[in-house]
Design a protein around this motif. Structure first.
Motif, mmCIF file in Angstrom:
data_model
loop_
_atom_site.group_PDB
_atom_site.id
_atom_site.type_symbol
_atom_site.label_atom_id
_atom_site.label_comp_id
_atom_site.label_asym_id
_atom_site.label_seq_id
_atom_site.Cartn_x
_atom_site.Cartn_y
_atom_site.Cartn_z
ATOM 1 N N MET A 214 -3.800 6.517 -13.314
ATOM 2 C CA MET A 214 -5.161 6.978 -13.030
ATOM 3 C C MET A 214 -5.250 7.542 -11.621
ATOM 4 O O MET A 214 -5.953 8.520 -11.375
ATOM 5 C CB MET A 214 -6.139 5.815 -13.222
ATOM 6 C CG MET A 214 -6.238 5.328 -14.655
ATOM 7 S SD MET A 214 -7.258 3.851 -14.823
ATOM 8 C CE MET A 214 -8.883 4.556 -14.629
ATOM 9 N N ARG A 215 -4.534 6.938 -10.668
ATOM 10 C CA ARG A 215 -4.525 7.473 -9.307
ATOM 11 C C ARG A 215 -3.872 8.848 -9.274
ATOM 12 O O ARG A 215 -4.314 9.751 -8.560
ATOM 13 C CB ARG A 215 -3.773 6.513 -8.374
ATOM 14 C CG ARG A 215 -4.525 5.260 -8.008
ATOM 15 C CD ARG A 215 -5.737 5.545 -7.161
ATOM 16 N NE ARG A 215 -6.387 4.320 -6.716
ATOM 17 C CZ ARG A 215 -7.620 4.256 -6.266
ATOM 18 N NH1 ARG A 215 -8.371 5.350 -6.219
ATOM 19 N NH2 ARG A 215 -8.150 3.117 -5.878
ATOM 20 N N LYS A 216 -2.806 9.010 -10.036
ATOM 21 C CA LYS A 216 -2.132 10.308 -10.070
ATOM 22 C C LYS A 216 -3.067 11.378 -10.611
ATOM 23 O O LYS A 216 -3.120 12.500 -10.095
ATOM 24 C CB LYS A 216 -0.865 10.215 -10.922
ATOM 25 C CG LYS A 216 0.006 11.461 -10.862
ATOM 26 C CD LYS A 216 1.323 11.226 -11.570
ATOM 27 C CE LYS A 216 2.243 12.434 -11.431
ATOM 28 N NZ LYS A 216 3.558 12.195 -12.072
ATOM 29 N N LEU A 259 1.837 5.778 -1.627
ATOM 30 C CA LEU A 259 1.992 5.940 -3.072
ATOM 31 C C LEU A 259 2.007 7.421 -3.455
ATOM 32 O O LEU A 259 2.760 7.836 -4.341
ATOM 33 C CB LEU A 259 0.861 5.218 -3.815
ATOM 34 C CG LEU A 259 0.985 3.702 -3.922
ATOM 35 C CD1 LEU A 259 -0.297 3.111 -4.498
ATOM 36 C CD2 LEU A 259 2.179 3.321 -4.799
ATOM 37 N N ALA A 260 1.161 8.213 -2.807
ATOM 38 C CA ALA A 260 1.141 9.655 -3.088
ATOM 39 C C ALA A 260 2.483 10.281 -2.739
ATOM 40 O O ALA A 260 2.991 11.146 -3.475
ATOM 41 C CB ALA A 260 0.011 10.317 -2.318
ATOM 42 N N SER A 265 4.625 6.140 -8.048
ATOM 43 C CA SER A 265 5.577 5.308 -8.779
ATOM 44 C C SER A 265 6.133 4.250 -7.836
ATOM 45 O O SER A 265 6.440 4.521 -6.674
ATOM 46 C CB SER A 265 6.726 6.154 -9.328
ATOM 47 O OG SER A 265 7.698 5.321 -9.937
ATOM 48 N N THR A 266 6.268 3.035 -8.351
ATOM 49 C CA THR A 266 6.884 1.953 -7.580
ATOM 50 C C THR A 266 8.368 1.829 -7.892
ATOM 51 O O THR A 266 9.068 1.041 -7.275
ATOM 52 C CB THR A 266 6.216 0.608 -7.903
ATOM 53 O OG1 THR A 266 6.444 0.292 -9.289
ATOM 54 C CG2 THR A 266 4.716 0.665 -7.634
ATOM 55 N N ASP A 273 1.953 1.151 -15.397
ATOM 56 C CA ASP A 273 1.102 1.391 -16.550
ATOM 57 C C ASP A 273 -0.328 1.664 -16.103
ATOM 58 O O ASP A 273 -0.749 1.273 -15.018
ATOM 59 C CB ASP A 273 1.093 0.179 -17.498
ATOM 60 C CG ASP A 273 2.445 -0.030 -18.168
ATOM 61 O OD1 ASP A 273 3.202 0.947 -18.255
ATOM 62 O OD2 ASP A 273 2.727 -1.165 -18.580
ATOM 63 N N ILE A 274 -1.110 2.312 -16.978
ATOM 64 C CA ILE A 274 -2.525 2.494 -16.714
ATOM 65 C C ILE A 274 -3.196 1.134 -16.767
ATOM 66 O O ILE A 274 -3.012 0.380 -17.725
ATOM 67 C CB ILE A 274 -3.168 3.448 -17.743
ATOM 68 C CG1 ILE A 274 -2.619 4.857 -17.569
ATOM 69 C CG2 ILE A 274 -4.681 3.439 -17.614
ATOM 70 C CD1 ILE A 274 -3.163 5.842 -18.555
ATOM 71 N N HIS A 275 -3.935 0.807 -15.755
ATOM 72 C CA HIS A 275 -4.668 -0.448 -15.716
ATOM 73 C C HIS A 275 -6.090 -0.204 -16.177
ATOM 74 O O HIS A 275 -6.580 0.910 -16.186
ATOM 75 C CB HIS A 275 -4.683 -1.011 -14.295
ATOM 76 C CG HIS A 275 -3.319 -1.378 -13.790
ATOM 77 N ND1 HIS A 275 -3.129 -2.076 -12.646
ATOM 78 C CD2 HIS A 275 -2.076 -1.147 -14.288
ATOM 79 C CE1 HIS A 275 -1.836 -2.267 -12.433
ATOM 80 N NE2 HIS A 275 -1.191 -1.682 -13.419
#
Length: 284
Positions: A214-216, A259-260, A265-266, A273-275
């Protein structure tokens, strides 16, 4: 008892827009005294604001009362924490790293202050305009139990999200989609059959329940993601508010800017996964 007023808490999200679509298409009966109320914490997605603007115009054409609640601005308050040396804020349920390295979460304080209470105050304004009931403690005491009905649009699949609300004696929260057994599949089917693109989840830009996917997606809208970055930066040091460990808007406990750079990705697919939020607190 017949309520004096029924209000629909409209967020620009899937379920509340589904119910409002049914009302506008005259497929869902509404009480004689009815209003749609939106609470704006100041950090919704641009797409959510566009949905709200469009629905306000449609309600006006249909003769349905549509109100925007006045209230505090969560984004402004978060940005002003340090400049104004605030010692208290009704914060989102931000993530923190515990002393033992595990992940913890702050108490959820923002929804009641920035959504529920503004909606209730706007409903009281309407009760004053409609019935002359003053917006005072005396006026509140004069209201019978259940004089105000507050519709919240959890689907029948989300009954676990229902939480007791004992703050306001005269307001009774009702869940029309649950009562009618309208589930997520029914909501999705309506949008597909009507040829309407479903709204995006109405999560605030600083909401800690965004997953990385969702952040992406959020990063594709420069304005939304820039606001998310500002919020994430601002909450890192909340020691003045009594939070002794760094706080984050991502449950990865990694700053959004980093993160960006990692393309959200971690390196661990299980964490990417989408939370989704099932807390039941942020219902507006």
């Amino acid at each position: 008892m017949k309520p004096l007023l029924t209000v629909l808490s409209y967020s620009g999200g899937r379920q509340s827009e589904f119910l409002l679509e049914q009302i506008l298409r005259k497929r869902w009966a509404i009480p004689e005294r009815f209003a749609v109320i939106v609470a704006n914490p100041g950090m919704e997605k641009c797409s959510t604001y566009r949905r709200i603007d469009a629905m306000e115009r449609r309600c006006a054409r249909a003769g349905i009362l549509f109100r925007r609640a006045r209230g505090p601005n969560l984004f402004s308050d978060l940005m002003q924490m340090e400049p104004l040396k605030r010692s208290r804020i009704d914060n989102p349920p931000l993530w923190v790293r515990n002393e033992d390295g595990t992940r913890g979460q702050l108490m959820h304080g923002c929804t009641r202050e920035y959504k529920i209470r503004p909606i209730r105050r706007e409903a009281r304004r309407l009760l004053r305009l409609m019935y002359g009931i003053p917006e005072t403690s005396k006026g509140a005491r004069a209201l019978a139990n259940g004089a105000l009905r507050h519709w919240v649009c959890f689907s029948a699949d989300e009954e676990r999200r229902v939480k007791p609300d004992t703050e306001c004696r005269y307001a009774k929260v009702e869940y029309p989609l649950i009562d009618a057994q309208v589930g997520d599949a029914d909501v999705s089917a309506f949008y597909a059959e009507a040829g309407i693109e479903p709204p995006e989840p109405s999560l605030c830009n600083g909401c800690p329940f965004h997953g990385l996917a969702m952040r992406k997606s959020q990063a594709s809208c420069e304005a939304d993601f820039e606001q998310a970055l500002l919020i994430d930066d601002a909450v890192r040091d909340m020691s003045r508010q009594g939070v002794q460990r760094p706080a984050y808007t991502s449950d990865t406990l990694i700053p959004l800017r980093e993160l960006a750079e990692r393309n959200f990705s971690t390196g661990d697919d299980r964490k990417d996964d989408i939370h989704s939020c099932s807390s039941g607190y942020c219902f507006a």
